[in-house]
Scaffold this motif. Structure first.
Motif, PDB file in Angstrom:
ATOM      1  N   ALA A  78       0.828  -1.204   0.000  1.00  0.00           N
ATOM      2  CA  ALA A  78       0.000   0.000   0.000  1.00  0.00           C
ATOM      3  C   ALA A  78       0.862   1.254   0.000  1.00  0.00           C
ATOM      4  O   ALA A  78       0.557   2.244  -0.686  1.00  0.00           O
ATOM      5  N   GLN A  79       1.960   1.225   0.730  1.00  0.00           N
ATOM      6  CA  GLN A  79       2.857   2.378   0.747  1.00  0.00           C
ATOM      7  C   GLN A  79       3.463   2.615  -0.628  1.00  0.00           C
ATOM      8  O   GLN A  79       3.604   3.773  -1.064  1.00  0.00           O
ATOM      9  N   GLU A  80       3.793   1.551  -1.353  1.00  0.00           N
ATOM     10  CA  GLU A  80       4.312   1.717  -2.705  1.00  0.00           C
ATOM     11  C   GLU A  80       3.269   2.337  -3.623  1.00  0.00           C
ATOM     12  O   GLU A  80       3.602   3.141  -4.509  1.00  0.00           O
ATOM     13  N   HIS A  81       1.994   1.946  -3.438  1.00  0.00           N
ATOM     14  CA  HIS A  81       0.922   2.607  -4.182  1.00  0.00           C
ATOM     15  C   HIS A  81       0.943   4.109  -3.920  1.00  0.00           C
ATOM     16  O   HIS A  81       0.905   4.922  -4.853  1.00  0.00           O
ATOM     17  N   LEU A  82       0.974   4.472  -2.649  1.00  0.00           N
ATOM     18  CA  LEU A  82       0.849   5.875  -2.271  1.00  0.00           C
ATOM     19  C   LEU A  82       2.031   6.694  -2.759  1.00  0.00           C
ATOM     20  O   LEU A  82       1.886   7.879  -3.077  1.00  0.00           O
ATOM     21  N   GLU A  83       3.202   6.077  -2.811  1.00  0.00           N
ATOM     22  CA  GLU A  83       4.380   6.811  -3.270  1.00  0.00           C
ATOM     23  C   GLU A  83       4.270   7.225  -4.727  1.00  0.00           C
ATOM     24  O   GLU A  83       4.929   8.168  -5.160  1.00  0.00           O
ATOM     25  N   SER A  84       3.419   6.523  -5.492  1.00  0.00           N
ATOM     26  CA  SER A  84       3.232   6.925  -6.888  1.00  0.00           C
ATOM     27  C   SER A  84       2.391   8.189  -6.996  1.00  0.00           C
ATOM     28  O   SER A  84       2.431   8.890  -8.014  1.00  0.00           O
ATOM     29  N   GLY A  85       1.599   8.463  -5.950  1.00  0.00           N
ATOM     30  CA  GLY A  85       0.777   9.662  -5.938  1.00  0.00           C
ATOM     31  C   GLY A  85      -0.422   9.604  -6.854  1.00  0.00           C
ATOM     32  O   GLY A  85      -1.090  10.629  -7.070  1.00  0.00           O
ATOM     33  N   THR A  86      -0.748   8.436  -7.397  1.00  0.00           N
ATOM     34  CA  THR A  86      -1.821   8.346  -8.389  1.00  0.00           C
ATOM     35  C   THR A  86      -2.849   7.280  -8.051  1.00  0.00           C
ATOM     36  O   THR A  86      -3.731   7.020  -8.868  1.00  0.00           O
ATOM     37  N   CYS A  87      -2.776   6.655  -6.891  1.00  0.00           N
ATOM     38  CA  CYS A  87      -3.650   5.530  -6.568  1.00  0.00           C
ATOM     39  C   CYS A  87      -4.623   5.889  -5.449  1.00  0.00           C
ATOM     40  O   CYS A  87      -4.216   6.443  -4.420  1.00  0.00           O
ATOM     41  N   ASP A  88      -5.886   5.548  -5.643  1.00  0.00           N
ATOM     42  CA  ASP A  88      -6.924   5.763  -4.642  1.00  0.00           C
ATOM     43  C   ASP A  88      -7.184   4.437  -3.939  1.00  0.00           C
ATOM     44  O   ASP A  88      -7.947   3.595  -4.420  1.00  0.00           O
ATOM     45  N   LEU A  89      -6.550   4.237  -2.804  1.00  0.00           N
ATOM     46  CA  LEU A  89      -6.676   2.965  -2.102  1.00  0.00           C
ATOM     47  C   LEU A  89      -8.016   2.811  -1.387  1.00  0.00           C
ATOM     48  O   LEU A  89      -8.310   1.731  -0.881  1.00  0.00           O
ATOM     49  N   SER A  90      -8.827   3.863  -1.366  1.00  0.00           N
ATOM     50  CA  SER A  90     -10.165   3.736  -0.791  1.00  0.00           C
ATOM     51  C   SER A  90     -11.160   3.179  -1.794  1.00  0.00           C
ATOM     52  O   SER A  90     -12.299   2.859  -1.427  1.00  0.00           O
ATOM     53  N   ASN A  91     -10.764   3.045  -3.037  1.00  0.00           N
ATOM     54  CA  ASN A  91     -11.645   2.485  -4.057  1.00  0.00           C
ATOM     55  C   ASN A  91     -12.024   1.053  -3.672  1.00  0.00           C
ATOM     56  O   ASN A  91     -11.147   0.263  -3.322  1.00  0.00           O
ATOM     57  N   PRO A  92     -13.293   0.686  -3.721  1.00  0.00           N
ATOM     58  CA  PRO A  92     -13.696  -0.647  -3.244  1.00  0.00           C
ATOM     59  C   PRO A  92     -13.139  -1.799  -4.067  1.00  0.00           C
ATOM     60  O   PRO A  92     -13.122  -2.936  -3.587  1.00  0.00           O
ATOM     61  N   VAL A  93     -12.674  -1.531  -5.274  1.00  0.00           N
ATOM     62  CA  VAL A  93     -12.093  -2.607  -6.086  1.00  0.00           C
ATOM     63  C   VAL A  93     -10.622  -2.321  -6.388  1.00  0.00           C
ATOM     64  O   VAL A  93     -10.097  -2.721  -7.425  1.00  0.00           O
ATOM     65  N   THR A  94      -9.951  -1.640  -5.456  1.00  0.00           N
ATOM     66  CA  THR A  94      -8.508  -1.471  -5.599  1.00  0.00           C
ATOM     67  C   THR A  94      -7.863  -2.846  -5.734  1.00  0.00           C
ATOM     68  O   THR A  94      -8.387  -3.840  -5.217  1.00  0.00           O
ATOM     69  N   PRO A  95      -6.752  -2.979  -6.474  1.00  0.00           N
ATOM     70  CA  PRO A  95      -6.175  -4.310  -6.729  1.00  0.00           C
ATOM     71  C   PRO A  95      -6.009  -5.136  -5.458  1.00  0.00           C
ATOM     72  O   PRO A  95      -5.631  -4.626  -4.393  1.00  0.00           O
ATOM     73  N   GLY A  96      -6.281  -6.425  -5.590  1.00  0.00           N
ATOM     74  CA  GLY A  96      -6.187  -7.344  -4.451  1.00  0.00           C
ATOM     75  C   GLY A  96      -5.828  -8.737  -4.918  1.00  0.00           C
ATOM     76  O   GLY A  96      -5.721  -9.010  -6.116  1.00  0.00           O
TER      77      GLY A  96
END
Length: 258
Positions: A78-96
């Motif tokens: 998740a931290q790697e996602h956030l470091e890109s500055g382009t990912c919305d991890l609150s999205n209900p279908v975020t990659p899993g």
């Protein structure tokens, strides 16, 4: 511990399963097919490879329990996602992904399942046991719809049941999901062999009528590649798939012998 493994994509798209093994542990990940508008700049293969790397970094330390290993890997990804500055991890279908792992710890073998992966074992007397995380299968669900050309649940329904009590749990952006994993321990002196599989392989049991004892016999005869070939053969002949359903799923199997 003697180990063999195989994976195969279900079609022309990149394989969204991933596995890693060592002399002491094994991991399988089944990436969840991407929804359109999932709020993420990364594809599913990116996610499973990063999550796998996070598990690999921690799983070699036996003092860290497997749920904590997975939780730390989810948080790191998740931290790697956030470091890109382009990912919305609150999205209900975020990659899993769904997860299965085993680790040798002295005289025992610990296992963990999150999502619909399966661990099966045969003891030295020939008796077979297995565990699957069937919380997804137990849901009544709602009618599937076409989403991005694939028959699947609507996003609103996924949001109501994914990583929620009375729903099902997968590794996505919330590390707390790891606390919901199924776990157990097997005595190594009693275990002869283990299969660790994603649901693309367990179709042999869930859809095509094989038993786990039969799969242990088959893997002894044809190996792990032969098991994947068998599920592909059945998929080609299966007349029950509706339009837009996936005839073949990515399939991964790890076979351990002691």
């Amino acid at each position: 511990m003697h180990l063999s493994s195989a994976t195969s994509p279900g079609g022309s798209a990149p394989n969204e399963d991933h596995f890693l093994t060592s002399s002491r542990w094994a991991l399988v990940l089944d990436g969840i097919t991407r929804y359109p508008d999932d709020g993420c700049a990364h594809d599913v293969p990116w996610f499973v490879k990063r999550l796998g790397a996070g598990v690999e970094h921690r799983i070699g330390s036996p003092e860290i329990g497997l749920p904590r290993v997975l939780a730390d890997a989810i948080a790191g990804t998740a931290q790697e996602h956030l470091e890109s500055g382009t990912c919305d991890l609150s999205n209900p279908v975020t990659p899993g992904a769904t997860v299965g792992m085993v680790r040798r710890e002295g005289g025992r073998l610990s296992w963990l399942l999150l999502g619909d992966c399966t661990v099966a074992w045969r003891d030295r007397s020939g008796r077979v046991g297995f565990r699957s995380d069937d919380r997804l299968a137990r849901l009544a669900g709602v009618p599937a719809v076409s989403v991005g050309g694939v028959r699947r649940w609507p996003v609103a329904y996924v949001e109501s049941v994914r990583n929620r009590d009375e729903g099902y749990w997968v590794a996505a952006a919330d590390a707390r999901a790891a606390s919901q994993a199924l776990t157990g321990v097997l005595r190594l002196d009693a275990v002869a062999e283990v299969l660790l599989c994603t649901d693309g392989l367990t179709r042999l049991v869930d859809r095509y009528g094989y038993s786990w004892p039969e799969l242990f016999e088959r893997v002894g005869e044809v190996g792990v590649d032969g098991l994947i070939g068998l599920v592909r053969e059945h998929g080609e002949r299966d007349a029950r798939f509706p339009p837009e359903a996936k005839r073949h799923d990515d399939a991964t199997v790890v076979h351990l012998r002691f």
